[in-house]
Design a protein around this motif. Structure first.
Motif, PDB file in Angstrom:
ATOM      1  N   GLU A   1      -6.754   1.001  -4.377  1.00  0.00           N
ATOM      2  CA  GLU A   1      -5.367   0.952  -4.851  1.00  0.00           C
ATOM      3  C   GLU A   1      -5.046  -0.355  -5.568  1.00  0.00           C
ATOM      4  O   GLU A   1      -3.907  -0.836  -5.534  1.00  0.00           O
ATOM      5  CB  GLU A   1      -4.381   1.136  -3.686  1.00  0.00           C
TER       6      GLU A   1
ATOM      7  N   SER B   1       0.843  -1.185   0.000  1.00  0.00           N
ATOM      8  CA  SER B   1       0.000   0.000   0.000  1.00  0.00           C
ATOM      9  C   SER B   1       0.876   1.232   0.000  1.00  0.00           C
ATOM     10  O   SER B   1       1.779   1.361   0.838  1.00  0.00           O
ATOM     11  CB  SER B   1      -0.922   0.006   1.220  1.00  0.00           C
TER      12      SER B   1
ATOM     13  N   ARG C   1      -5.763   0.578   2.467  1.00  0.00           N
ATOM     14  CA  ARG C   1      -6.494   0.329   1.222  1.00  0.00           C
ATOM     15  C   ARG C   1      -7.918  -0.075   1.551  1.00  0.00           C
ATOM     16  O   ARG C   1      -8.165  -0.757   2.556  1.00  0.00           O
ATOM     17  CB  ARG C   1      -5.808  -0.778   0.401  1.00  0.00           C
TER      18      ARG C   1
ATOM     19  N   PRO D   1      -8.890  -5.743  -0.813  1.00  0.00           N
ATOM     20  CA  PRO D   1      -8.900  -4.607  -1.737  1.00  0.00           C
ATOM     21  C   PRO D   1      -8.861  -4.978  -3.216  1.00  0.00           C
ATOM     22  O   PRO D   1      -9.503  -4.312  -4.032  1.00  0.00           O
ATOM     23  CB  PRO D   1      -7.642  -3.823  -1.332  1.00  0.00           C
TER      24      PRO D   1
END
Length: 793
Positions: free
Chosen positions: A313, A173, A178, A186
């Motif tokens: 992300e 990350s 995230r 994620p």
């Protein structure tokens, strides 16, 4: 009867959507058993109605077929129904054999039983206009529920404990946090948001293109280029019929200047048909207002979808979304400018929200967070509508300026996001290289059973034995490889046919739905989002939406004059009448009745299985909360009686039983889970406490073969052989003491060699910290001392 079947189908679809949201995307099988039990009860009732309809209906002579939709389209729809049933059958075959994990195989059977019933339900709904509207409503409610729940969790309004994944690693990350939303992962969450984003983005672009074509030809004939094929104008009607939003958003049609007639524009999100009257092909004020409302509804979800995608992300989700969009835009190049205009403001606002929240690790106070979210959403919607209107203008300069502004907004958004996550994009990615290791090891494992695989949960059961490096990864991070491991080439071929059918139907009837399908197809190759049942439900829903749009186009009517056109009426009628009942071409009532009776009986099997799994899991959970040993023992026994496939229950029960009975329980559990490393290690530990060093060494070696890079087990095994050597020495059994000490030294020697090899390969991917410890050196000295003492005797 038809209404009852439609109502039950609608209930099944709504229940599946609610389950997907409430059960964390349906990733954990243990959480699904209660839902699946209720689901299969409804399926049995639905199958009973289907059987009753077959008994009451009259034999048909045949089904007419006109030119247009060919037989290959019928088979594409039929494959969407047949392939899930074939996958269910493959797992059932494994269940009758000896898979690596009987529990994993049963879980996959239940999942594919769910997909089979869901596919049938959505295609029953796709046959009717009311059902098609229901499918569209479920789609939009699902998307908004998943996205808004995640954004509200970021703002602190909704409590979702695992909605945000925190990490201190910059490779995982860029900002330390995230967004995972309801799915709690994620990457999968980002892929789902990309699916919903592209569906709305292409719908909005299609409407913008439709308006652009109408305004550009206001003086003569209005041309709206589309994707569903040409629409023939029946009789003397001079109006234009803009097809349904589901069917593709834009259709080819010709509006001839002449008498004043009505034009109908259908929209799934608006929920009703809107009539616009005008003269000489120019729509009136009412039609313009209705078009503006429909465009607003199309663009309303764009900002939350884009914001959720950026906050996840997920590089893979963003990349697959870009690739899917590019692929369709190469085919439909005329949608490029409308797509830029429709998505510029929402994406720019989402990038601004990301830049505000990312540095704070997605931690924001509720009131400021809600104000920021609402302000950016309103601004994105207003600016997006303004850009779309300006991009539809006939004047060249105004239109060009609007498109330049849209392109600048996209560029600014991309630059802002790239600046924040540049390290994850341009720098080395350990997660990508780790996936390479997973894939290589998975290919080797697949070679052990290439044709039919080794049953459900193969990778989770065997990766500790198959891994070439000490990584941590109970998911293979590729849906295709996972299916190959589970069901072999046969199952993978069936899955590929399923995906090809979904893409074919979307591309044929609603090309705007093709990008979301491509996201699911592409992202599933590099991650494990196919382990989420929610993703499969979306995959089945997309082509059903396309067919529902075709059905609406088939039943299109004008406001005043009844039917306006009928495209390929015979073939389309054949398609929708044959999809849910693929035995209809036989035209034999007795055979149809027999087949449906068999399918009804077959629907009972997953119901019985889900009940047993539910009872076993429930009793096992109760045993974990009970403090009294006798009550816990009773609950664990009952749990295993309901479900003997669960190795965790067998392990827990064995620790409460005498040695002989415990060994019998563990050996019985091994019959259902021969690849379970925990069961083998439990037997090895028990053998090390016994009086048989040879048996202990046998179980130790089997356990270490199933868990190669477990330093703790290797040290514990050496310590156990040391204890057995000392015991034999005290009993005066010198040879057995020497053999035990030598076996312990051999185990440590293998441990040391393997650790040295890993040290030479580097620290990367050594997630399990597999290295020689000081304790191993001390054990080696003690074992050598024991051997000297045994020699002295």
């Amino acid at each position: 009867m038809e209404t009852a079947r439609l109502s039950v189908s609608a209930g099944l679809i709504i229940a599946a959507g609610a389950g997907g949201c409430l059960l964390r995307g349906m990733f954990f099988a243990g959480e699904m058993y209660l839902f699946l039990t209720v689901w299969f009860v409804l399926c049995a009732f639905w199958a009973g109605l289907w059987l009753l309809a077959a008994a009451l209906e009259k034999p048909t002579v045949g089904v007419s077929r006109a030119n247009g939709i060919g037989r290959r389209h019928d088979w594409a729809a039929l494959l969407m129904l047949v392939c899930p049933a074939v996958m269910f059958t493959l797992y059932a075959v494994h269940g009758l054999r000896t898979p690596l994990s009987a529990q994993g195989t049963a879980d996959e059977m239940l999942r594919w039983g769910l997909y089979t019933g869901y596919a049938a339900a959505v295609y029953v709904c796709a046959r009717s206009i009311r059902g098609g509207r229901l499918l569209a409503a479920v789609w939009h409610l699902l998307g908004m529920a998943v996205s808004l729940s995640a954004l509200l969790a970021v703002c602190g309004v909704l409590e979702l404990p695992y909605a945000i994944a925190h990490s201190q690693s910059p490779e995982v990350s860029a900002t330390g946090a995230r967004l995972g939303g309801l799915l709690e992962y994620p990457n999968a969450f980002g892929a789902v948001m990309a699916v919903f984003l592209l569906e709305r983005l292409f719908a909005a672009a299609g409407h913008t293109k439709l308006n652009s074509g109408a305004e550009g030809n206001a003086g003569g004939q209005g041309i709206a280029e589309g994707t569903a094929g040409e629409l023939a104008v029946a009789g003397g009607v001079r109006g234009g019929h803009a097809g349904s939003d589901i069917a593709g958003g834009e259709h080819v049609q010709t509006g001839v200047a002449g008498d004043s007639q009505a034009g109908v524009a259908g929209d799934s999100l608006a929920g009703a048909s809107v009539v616009a009257e005008g003269k000489k092909g120019i729509g009136g004020t009412g039609g313009q207002q209705a078009g503006a409302i429909r465009q607003l509804l199309r663009m309303l979800p764009l900002f939350p979808y884009a914001a959720a995608l950026l906050l996840s992300e997920s590089r893979g989700a963003m990349l697959t979304a870009a690739c899917a969009s590019a692929a369709v835009l190469l085919w439909k190049r005329q949608l490029t400018a409308p797509l830029l205009a429709a998505g510029a403001a929402p994406v720019a606002a989402a990038a601004l929200l990301y830049r505000q929240l990312a540095p704070a690790a997605l931690a924001v106070e509720p009131v400021p967070g809600l104000l920021l979210l609402a302000g950016l959403w309103a601004g994105a919607l207003s600016a997006g509508l303004w850009l779309c209107r300006r991009s539809c203008c006939a004047a060249g300069r105004v239109r060009a300026a609007a498109l330049v502004l849209a392109a600048a907004s996209w560029t600014a958004a991309g630059t802002a996001v790239q600046e924040q996550i540049r390290g994850r994009i341009t720098g080395p990615s350990p997660t990508v290289s780790a996936r390479g290791l997973f894939y290589r090891d998975a290919w080797k494992l697949a070679g052990e059973a290439p044709w039919l695989g080794q049953g459900g949960g193969t990778w989770r059961s065997a990766y500790l034995a198959a891994q070439s490096r000490p990584y941590v990864g109970s998911q293979v991070h590729s849906g295709y490889l996972d299916i190959l491991l589970n069901t072999g080439i046969a199952g993978l071929a069936c899955c590929l046919l399923l995906l090809l059918s979904a893409g074919w139907l979307a591309g044929r009837y609603a090309p705007r739905l093709l990008p979301p399908v491509l996201v699911i197809v592409l992202h599933g190759a590099v991650d494990f989002d196919w382990s989420y049942s929610l993703v499969w439900l979306l995959l089945f829903l997309l082509p059903a939406l396309a067919l529902a749009g075709a059905r609406r186009a088939e039943a299109g009517t004008s406001y005043e004059n009844g039917p306006v056109y009928r495209r390929n009426s015979g073939s389309a009628r054949s398609l929708f009448s044959r999809c849910p009942a693929f035995l209809y071409p036989l035209h034999q009532k007795r055979l149809i009745l027999t087949a449906r009776l068999g399918l009804c009986c077959l629907s009972i099997l997953p119901l019985l299985l889900s009940v047993r799994m539910l009872m076993g899991e429930s009793l096992y959970d109760q045993a974990g909360t009970v403090q009294e040993p006798a009550m816990r023992l009773q609950l664990l026994r009952q749990s295993l009686e309901w479900n003997r496939r669960q190795p965790a229950a067998a392990l827990s029960l064995s620790r409460l039983l005498p040695a002989a009975e415990a060994e019998a329980v563990l050996l019985g559990s091994l019959l259902h889970s021969p690849g379970n490393a925990a069961l083998h290690w439990e037997l090895a530990e028990r053998a090390m406490k016994s009086d048989n060093p040879g048996e202990a060494l046998q179980w130790i070696r089997k356990s270490l073969q199933l868990d190669v890079f477990n330093a703790g087990k290797r040290i514990e095994a050496a310590r156990g052989m040391l204890a057995m050597s000392r015991q034999k020495l005290l009993e005066g059994k010198r040879k057995e003491a020497l053999a035990s000490a030598a076996a312990g030294l051999e185990l440590l020697r293998g441990y040391r060699l393997l650790a040295v090899q890993e040290e030479h390969k580097g620290a990367q991917h050594n997630d399990r910290l597999f290295r020689i410890t000081e304790e191993a050196g001390e054990l080696e000295l003690r074992l050598r001392q024991e051997m000297r003492s045994a020699y002295v005797m």
